[in-house]
Design an enzyme around this catalytic site. Sequence first.
Site, PDB file in Angstrom:
ATOM      1  CB  SER A  94      37.071  31.629  36.451  1.00 37.52           C
ATOM      2  OG  SER A  94      36.459  32.276  37.542  1.00 37.52           O
ATOM      3  CB  SER A 151      33.522  33.199  37.426  1.00 31.19           C
ATOM      4  OG  SER A 151      34.276  33.523  36.265  1.00 31.19           O
ATOM      5  CE  LYS A 170      37.097  31.473  41.007  1.00 30.19           C
ATOM      6  NZ  LYS A 170      36.157  32.410  40.084  1.00 30.19           N
TER       7      LYS A 170
END
Lengths: 89, 434
Positions: free
Chosen positions: B114, B138, B39
Amino acid sequence: MVTEHEVKHIAELADVGIHKEELETFTHQFNAILEYFDTLDLVRGVPAAEDGLVNILREDEIEPSLTQEEVLRNAPAREDGFIKAPRVM
Amino acid sequence: MAGHTLTFEPADPYHAFLTTCSRPEHGHGPLAGVPIAVKDNISTKGIETTCASKILKGYIPPYDAHVVTLLRKAGAAIAGKTNMDEFGMGTTTENSAFGPTLNPCDTGRVPGGSSGGSAAAIAGGMVRMALGTDTGGSIRCPAAFCGIAGLKPTYGRVSRYGLIAYANSLEQIGSMGKTVSDVATLMGVIAGHDRRDSTSVDRPFAHTPKGEIKGLRIGIPEEYFGPGVDPEVATVVRKAIDRLVELGAVTVPCSIPSMQYALAAYYVTCTSEASSNLARFDGVRYGGPAPDTKKSWHEAYQDVRREGFGPEVRRRIMLGTFALSSGYYGKYYAKAQVARQNVKADFAHIFAGVDVIAGPTMPSIAFRLGEKSDPLSMYLADILTVPANLAGIPAISVPCGKVRGMPVGLQIMGKHFEDERVIDVAHAYEQAVI
């Protein structure tokens, strides 16, 4: 309820700025969220101290770290090996 | 360690990646030659790391996050950096400054967020495993929406050194994978003590998932099947829990009364922490563009941050600034901390009588792109995932069926440091339905 004037003031305090055309929508959304936060009025009492937690400290020893060149590499404005920043005074 | 390279050039029709490394190096170890997606809020030395924000465009970290060091030591190849909601603030990955990620199961829908890019990279078949971060769901939300597995570990079990902070007291780096076994393998590499994270705990993970759950006691909180949860989603999850009962588990009805204000407590806490954490982004030391040095300090910073941050990031910084301001602190932040203690107490009470708690990961299937344009309605979607972050307990999402063609996630929450057990339960379910 917070007013558009207050939302603008908060944006200035937080150094995030706000566009004029955003102000009405931001204020409306801000108030809807704050109204939802009012569910916290159901909560009674004050925060209790966390039990059993102690500070964890380390010795202040010098260790290898980034070079000046590595530190400066990401700074968009540099001069004579320093980072340029806006004036504070 | 390094020395070998592999080729990684996926087509990426879902915009899962912000950066791909076409010839990543890899070494020997448990992940030798395995491409891992990371990420974009996790620092990677020499690889651009933006948090999907314009303000960090072009930022090249001079060091690796601890988890990335561990990945490299395990022989993994860093395949690229995945798309996300800017600084982790969102539930859809639509808040990326570089455009949304699409859900591989239906490109008209969001992948969740997210960590939407990491989930889409796995669901789209580009990588088998990825790192995500979970502040209020997330990892679990995109895992549920894309039909993969994702674990938010116990707070402290994985070092946050090198994670670009948004809400330190809530967020954890965790593993995402095609299967629960993949999640366990990656967790085995990233867990363990790191003295550079003062909240790091010395609890390494060395566990091979077991499918045996005979006699396991599963708490079923009524709030996870109440109003606001899509009845079709609830039905699919109930069927999955029935499957666990067939495998020998026992269900116990329970209740989490603090759920009534948990979401508000979460948003007050995370925005307050964000208002402090994101103060460092001013375009001076990194990111940019550089502030105008002829203007006054506040004026120059406001210009940089108004243009560099998207609306949701500025909204959260403003909400946190407001919640912490004198006169409102007692009404918002102090109350949120009491609420947080109540959530912890509710979990402790339930876990005195059960081994794990199960329910849906998300109250609905993946939203259509653009469906959640109002911030509050997007926040409300986090209701079933935030309790685990407030309490710091481990929670996993595992695919458990479909509603209208879209994946549904079964969420298993466990006691502190019982990540192994939530993995076992998810694995048992997964093995039973293969």
